[in-house]
Motif scaffolding. Sequence first.
Motif, PDB file in Angstrom:
ATOM      1  N   GLN A 525       0.854  -1.190   0.000  1.00  0.00           N
ATOM      2  CA  GLN A 525       0.000   0.000   0.000  1.00  0.00           C
ATOM      3  C   GLN A 525       0.889   1.239   0.000  1.00  0.00           C
ATOM      4  O   GLN A 525       1.732   1.428   0.892  1.00  0.00           O
ATOM      5  N   LEU A 526       0.727   2.073  -1.031  1.00  0.00           N
ATOM      6  CA  LEU A 526       1.552   3.284  -1.148  1.00  0.00           C
ATOM      7  C   LEU A 526       1.029   4.359  -0.215  1.00  0.00           C
ATOM      8  O   LEU A 526      -0.192   4.507  -0.051  1.00  0.00           O
ATOM      9  N   PRO A 527       1.932   5.143   0.358  1.00  0.00           N
ATOM     10  CA  PRO A 527       1.492   6.296   1.164  1.00  0.00           C
ATOM     11  C   PRO A 527       0.701   7.256   0.278  1.00  0.00           C
ATOM     12  O   PRO A 527       0.920   7.336  -0.927  1.00  0.00           O
ATOM     13  N   PRO A 528      -0.221   8.000   0.867  1.00  0.00           N
ATOM     14  CA  PRO A 528      -1.041   8.944   0.061  1.00  0.00           C
ATOM     15  C   PRO A 528      -0.203   9.931  -0.748  1.00  0.00           C
ATOM     16  O   PRO A 528      -0.517  10.244  -1.890  1.00  0.00           O
ATOM     17  N   ALA A 529       0.863  10.460  -0.151  1.00  0.00           N
ATOM     18  CA  ALA A 529       1.682  11.459  -0.878  1.00  0.00           C
ATOM     19  C   ALA A 529       2.330  10.835  -2.110  1.00  0.00           C
ATOM     20  O   ALA A 529       2.392  11.442  -3.198  1.00  0.00           O
ATOM     21  N   GLU A 535       0.113   9.789  -9.646  1.00  0.00           N
ATOM     22  CA  GLU A 535      -0.975  10.259 -10.511  1.00  0.00           C
ATOM     23  C   GLU A 535      -0.604  11.565 -11.200  1.00  0.00           C
ATOM     24  O   GLU A 535      -0.968  11.802 -12.356  1.00  0.00           O
ATOM     25  N   ALA A 536       0.135  12.414 -10.481  1.00  0.00           N
ATOM     26  CA  ALA A 536       0.506  13.717 -11.070  1.00  0.00           C
ATOM     27  C   ALA A 536       1.433  13.548 -12.269  1.00  0.00           C
ATOM     28  O   ALA A 536       1.328  14.271 -13.262  1.00  0.00           O
ATOM     29  N   ILE A 537       2.347  12.612 -12.178  1.00  0.00           N
ATOM     30  CA  ILE A 537       3.306  12.438 -13.289  1.00  0.00           C
ATOM     31  C   ILE A 537       2.798  11.441 -14.308  1.00  0.00           C
ATOM     32  O   ILE A 537       3.476  11.189 -15.316  1.00  0.00           O
ATOM     33  N   ASP A 538       1.593  10.850 -14.084  1.00  0.00           N
ATOM     34  CA  ASP A 538       1.022   9.858 -15.007  1.00  0.00           C
ATOM     35  C   ASP A 538       2.034   8.729 -15.223  1.00  0.00           C
ATOM     36  O   ASP A 538       2.619   8.562 -16.300  1.00  0.00           O
TER      37      ASP A 538
END
Length: 746
Positions: A525-529, A535-538
């Motif tokens: 499970q990845l940390p939220p940050a 997602e920002a860098i696609d």
Amino acid sequence: MTTVAVLSYRTARELLLDNLRQQALAKIHQGSAEIDQWLAVRKAEVQMLANSPVVQTLDWSQIEPYYRSELRRNSEFHIFSIALTDGWNYNTAKGQTGISIKDREWFINGMAGKVSVANPILSRTTGVVQINVSAPIRLTARPKPVGVVSGAIPINHVLKVVEQLQYGPQSYAFALNSLGVPISHPNAELIGTPEYPAPSFLRSKMPELARLAERMVAHAEGVELVRIDDQWQYVAYVPLKEAGWSIALVIPHENLERHLDALNFLAIVVGALMVVAIVGIWRQVQAYEYARTRAAQEALLNRLTTRIRQSLELTTILQTTVTELASLAPLEQVLFGWDKPEMHGLELLYRSPAAEPAGLFTYDPACDFKSTLASGASVQLYASSEPLQQVLQLRAGHYFALTLPTEQGELGYLIACYPKRLSQADRELLHAVIDQLAIAVRQAELYSQTQTQVELLNQTLVQLQQAQTQLVQSEKMSSLGQLVAGIAHEINNPVNFIYGNLTHTEEYAQDLLRLVQLYQQAGCQLPPALQSQCEAIDLEFLKDDLPKLLASMRVGACRIREIVSSLRVFSRLDEAEVKAVDLHEGIDSTLMLLQNRLQPTSEQAAIEVIKHYGDLPKIECYAGQLNQVLMNLLSNAIEALTERNGRSHPGATTPGRITIWTETKDTQVIIRIADNGPGIPAHIQPRLFDPFFTTKPVGQGTGMGLAISYQIITQQHQGQLHFVSEVGHGTEFIIEIPVHLKSKVD
């Protein structure tokens, strides 16, 4: 008769004087041509600076080092400067001068778009009298000049050339600028500049000098006799082509007219002879028959003189003389021949009546032929041709032989045969004829020598033009080769660095992507940050696009390496000597450099290149020069196809195509380059290889490409360059060169 003599004297005097004037004019033309050539070279050098990318930056910090390197290379200039549109300028002597030069002629001409040579000035920077050669600086996007480049030259060279112009004692030369002010004169007080003005000759107190200055300022040319400083002097003046100046050569009239002393003496002699002629006429009145005979003889002599003077061909002169003399009533036969002592014979060229055979007639070897003819003794000549078996007998008292020596050492004989004794008048006529014949023969010899000298001079001129063309192009190609090789070297290092590191970059990127993939497969499970950053860098797009991006970079790097390799092959900087090279490699590198011109554009489709390469050995050649020929021929083919597509030519809708064949034939390598362009009109084909001949608009062609290519193939490579062309069916150039060059023997 007196009137005719006076008119003849005046006509002869005027012709001789006009010839002397032309000699004086030719003298000053030599000086003006030397100055014009010197100024033309300086203008070309300054214009080259104005077109330099460094100068076009208008950044003095970049321009100054470039200017100083040019000063070290070219000792003719001592200052280079650049002036901006507001008149403020920088120069290599002071940097930013802080002086406005808006009033300077060279700046005004440069801002008007002219490449010019200004009137001499006293430099505000150095205090030296100098000539400013200026050229406008133009940027591609701006048609108006954005500044002016100027090169300052000391005036010493012009002064030296003008001072050396002389025509005998007391002669001198001077030069006027465009305002009529002397820029060179033996009297230094008359020389002026804008800073130290001197009176213009246009406002001279001597009216004739002022009128002369007006014609010189108007760029007229001529020779005039004017009164200067209370003396009659001839002034020869010519304008300069490269500057608004004129040069004049002042010659005391006695320097020219002393050549007329011989004519004046001759006039006195002729006058004295005329007195004798008048007395003779009075005596002829007393003897009408003698006068009539004499008149007929004079008419014959005049007619003969006129006819033989109408031609400068020796054979025509001799034949005319024999034919005319044969019409003289007392003469039975007239002969002319050349003495051939080594053959013991007389080679008769002409006989009248013409029915008698000519040719070689021999005499007794024991006979002193020259003395026998001089004494008028009998002599027998025998035809050397066997079928003739003719004997030519000259009987004592029945022939008269006159000698005609030539400059080449030959001895001719004019022999007049007569049935009865000749009178004294007839003998005098024959002597006069031989005198006129000697003059005509001498003129014919001089004409022949002149024609030979003219032919030699023309050949020398052609050789000099060819040598000059070759030297200019060799220097140009040497500079181009150095530039291309330098660029290729500088580009090659960073490209190799990029290309070499691409492999590691791809490996590192693949490792990182595999690491990310393994981390994702682990189901952590990845940390939220961290999830937000993915997602920002696609991340999914980046994983897909990064390998493609690196592959594209590899293709681009490979393309740059191919171009650099082609540049190095084309320049052949280290291959000025003969060496064995791969001809196909040179063709391919040239095509690589021309690749952008072969690509499709909005105005034309792509040009197709078809290669039919044969199995060629390595050939011995000057690789750089041969690449230059290939570049010229391929560039011309591309331009022909571009012109066809841009105009209404037959076949303009057919795609452009260039076909290249190579093959070997015996010891020759044959290269054929053909295009399906518009073809070459028949009326210009004979001049295609002439230097400076071009059909392109002004500024788009020098006319040197094919001329230099022809020299490189025929002279440097001992081969042949020819072509086949038909309007509407394209053009094919054929190069034939040997596989092995023969060594040249100096």
